[in-house]
Motif scaffolding. Sequence first.
Motif, mmCIF file in Angstrom:
data_model
loop_
_atom_site.group_PDB
_atom_site.id
_atom_site.type_symbol
_atom_site.label_atom_id
_atom_site.label_comp_id
_atom_site.label_asym_id
_atom_site.label_seq_id
_atom_site.Cartn_x
_atom_site.Cartn_y
_atom_site.Cartn_z
ATOM 1 N N ILE A 54 18.515 -28.216 72.058
ATOM 2 C CA ILE A 54 18.138 -27.929 70.687
ATOM 3 C C ILE A 54 17.365 -26.985 70.735
ATOM 4 N N THR A 55 17.861 -25.973 69.695
ATOM 5 C CA THR A 55 16.933 -24.785 69.096
ATOM 6 C C THR A 55 16.232 -25.033 67.860
ATOM 7 N N THR A 56 15.261 -24.399 67.663
ATOM 8 C CA THR A 56 14.301 -24.587 66.415
ATOM 9 C C THR A 56 13.950 -23.444 65.737
ATOM 10 N N CYS A 57 13.727 -23.502 64.808
ATOM 11 C CA CYS A 57 12.671 -22.456 63.830
ATOM 12 C C CYS A 57 12.183 -23.201 62.713
ATOM 13 N N VAL A 108 12.014 -31.686 65.606
ATOM 14 C CA VAL A 108 12.418 -31.732 67.092
ATOM 15 C C VAL A 108 11.908 -33.089 67.651
ATOM 16 N N HIS A 109 10.666 -33.664 67.389
ATOM 17 C CA HIS A 109 10.358 -34.807 68.181
ATOM 18 C C HIS A 109 11.114 -35.801 67.987
ATOM 19 N N ASN A 154 17.032 -36.559 71.605
ATOM 20 C CA ASN A 154 17.487 -36.568 72.988
ATOM 21 C C ASN A 154 18.274 -35.264 73.185
ATOM 22 N N CYS A 155 17.430 -34.671 74.158
ATOM 23 C CA CYS A 155 18.145 -33.478 74.856
ATOM 24 C C CYS A 155 17.599 -32.959 76.068
ATOM 25 N N ASP A 156 18.132 -32.032 76.713
ATOM 26 C CA ASP A 156 17.809 -31.350 77.915
ATOM 27 C C ASP A 156 16.710 -30.387 77.894
ATOM 28 N N ALA A 157 16.779 -29.582 76.657
ATOM 29 C CA ALA A 157 15.600 -28.616 76.575
ATOM 30 C C ALA A 157 15.593 -28.016 75.154
ATOM 31 N N ILE A 158 14.381 -27.527 74.932
ATOM 32 C CA ILE A 158 14.492 -26.935 73.356
ATOM 33 C C ILE A 158 14.155 -25.399 73.385
ATOM 34 N N PHE A 159 14.742 -24.641 72.922
ATOM 35 C CA PHE A 159 14.460 -23.161 72.943
ATOM 36 C C PHE A 159 14.024 -22.936 71.448
ATOM 37 N N GLY A 160 13.111 -21.869 71.314
ATOM 38 C CA GLY A 160 12.844 -21.396 70.075
ATOM 39 C C GLY A 160 11.943 -20.019 70.362
ATOM 40 N N SER A 161 11.821 -19.359 69.336
ATOM 41 C CA SER A 161 10.905 -18.078 69.468
ATOM 42 C C SER A 161 9.318 -18.618 70.184
ATOM 43 N N ASN A 162 9.037 -17.724 70.739
ATOM 44 C CA ASN A 162 7.599 -17.916 71.397
ATOM 45 C C ASN A 162 6.603 -18.289 70.390
ATOM 46 N N LYS A 216 5.020 -22.480 70.386
ATOM 47 C CA LYS A 216 3.768 -22.879 70.726
ATOM 48 C C LYS A 216 3.155 -24.082 70.039
ATOM 49 N N SER A 217 3.868 -24.044 68.876
ATOM 50 C CA SER A 217 3.307 -25.405 68.023
ATOM 51 C C SER A 217 3.741 -26.878 68.562
ATOM 52 N N LEU A 218 4.643 -26.831 69.244
ATOM 53 C CA LEU A 218 5.326 -27.783 69.769
ATOM 54 C C LEU A 218 4.427 -28.753 70.818
ATOM 55 N N ASP A 219 3.903 -29.891 70.808
ATOM 56 C CA ASP A 219 3.008 -30.461 71.515
ATOM 57 C C ASP A 219 3.593 -32.101 71.823
ATOM 58 N N GLY A 220 3.374 -32.444 73.070
ATOM 59 C CA GLY A 220 4.157 -33.927 73.403
ATOM 60 C C GLY A 220 5.476 -34.092 73.605
ATOM 61 N N ILE A 221 6.061 -32.726 73.985
ATOM 62 C CA ILE A 221 7.485 -32.657 74.213
ATOM 63 C C ILE A 221 7.740 -32.784 75.767
ATOM 64 N N THR A 222 8.666 -33.774 76.263
ATOM 65 C CA THR A 222 8.745 -34.159 77.560
ATOM 66 C C THR A 222 9.732 -33.445 78.317
ATOM 67 N N VAL A 223 10.568 -32.573 77.348
ATOM 68 C CA VAL A 223 11.486 -31.777 77.999
ATOM 69 C C VAL A 223 11.313 -30.264 78.147
ATOM 70 N N PRO A 224 11.667 -29.544 79.052
ATOM 71 C CA PRO A 224 11.478 -28.076 79.041
ATOM 72 C C PRO A 224 11.451 -27.494 77.684
#
Length: 95
Positions: free
Chosen positions: A4-7, A42-43, A46-54, A58-66
């Motif tokens: 998953i990519t996020t912005c 995002v929360h 179901n995914c293997d990882a999450i990508f986004g800008s630095n 930084k604002s993602l808390d409680g995520i269990t995947v990389p």
Amino acid sequence: MKIITTCGMGFGTSLMLLMELQSIGAKHGITIEGEALDISSVHGQNCDAIFGSNEIVKSLDGITVPVVGIKNILDKAEIEAKLLELIKSTGSEKG
């Protein structure tokens, strides 16, 4: 591999990043399935990882995947290096 990519809104930066990750994956024989989402969606995904800008990740808390932060989303070499590092660290299979 599902990424998953996020912005902020889920249809600009995140979509561009997802397309780049899929292109890099194809180059290395890795199928990248994914979805571009806004930060609030995002929360619970179901995914293997999450990508986004630095700044965004930084604002993602409680995520269990990389969670992978990208300093410069226009830097293809940075994106490729971080994707390959993730694959190596997680032992994800090619294909």
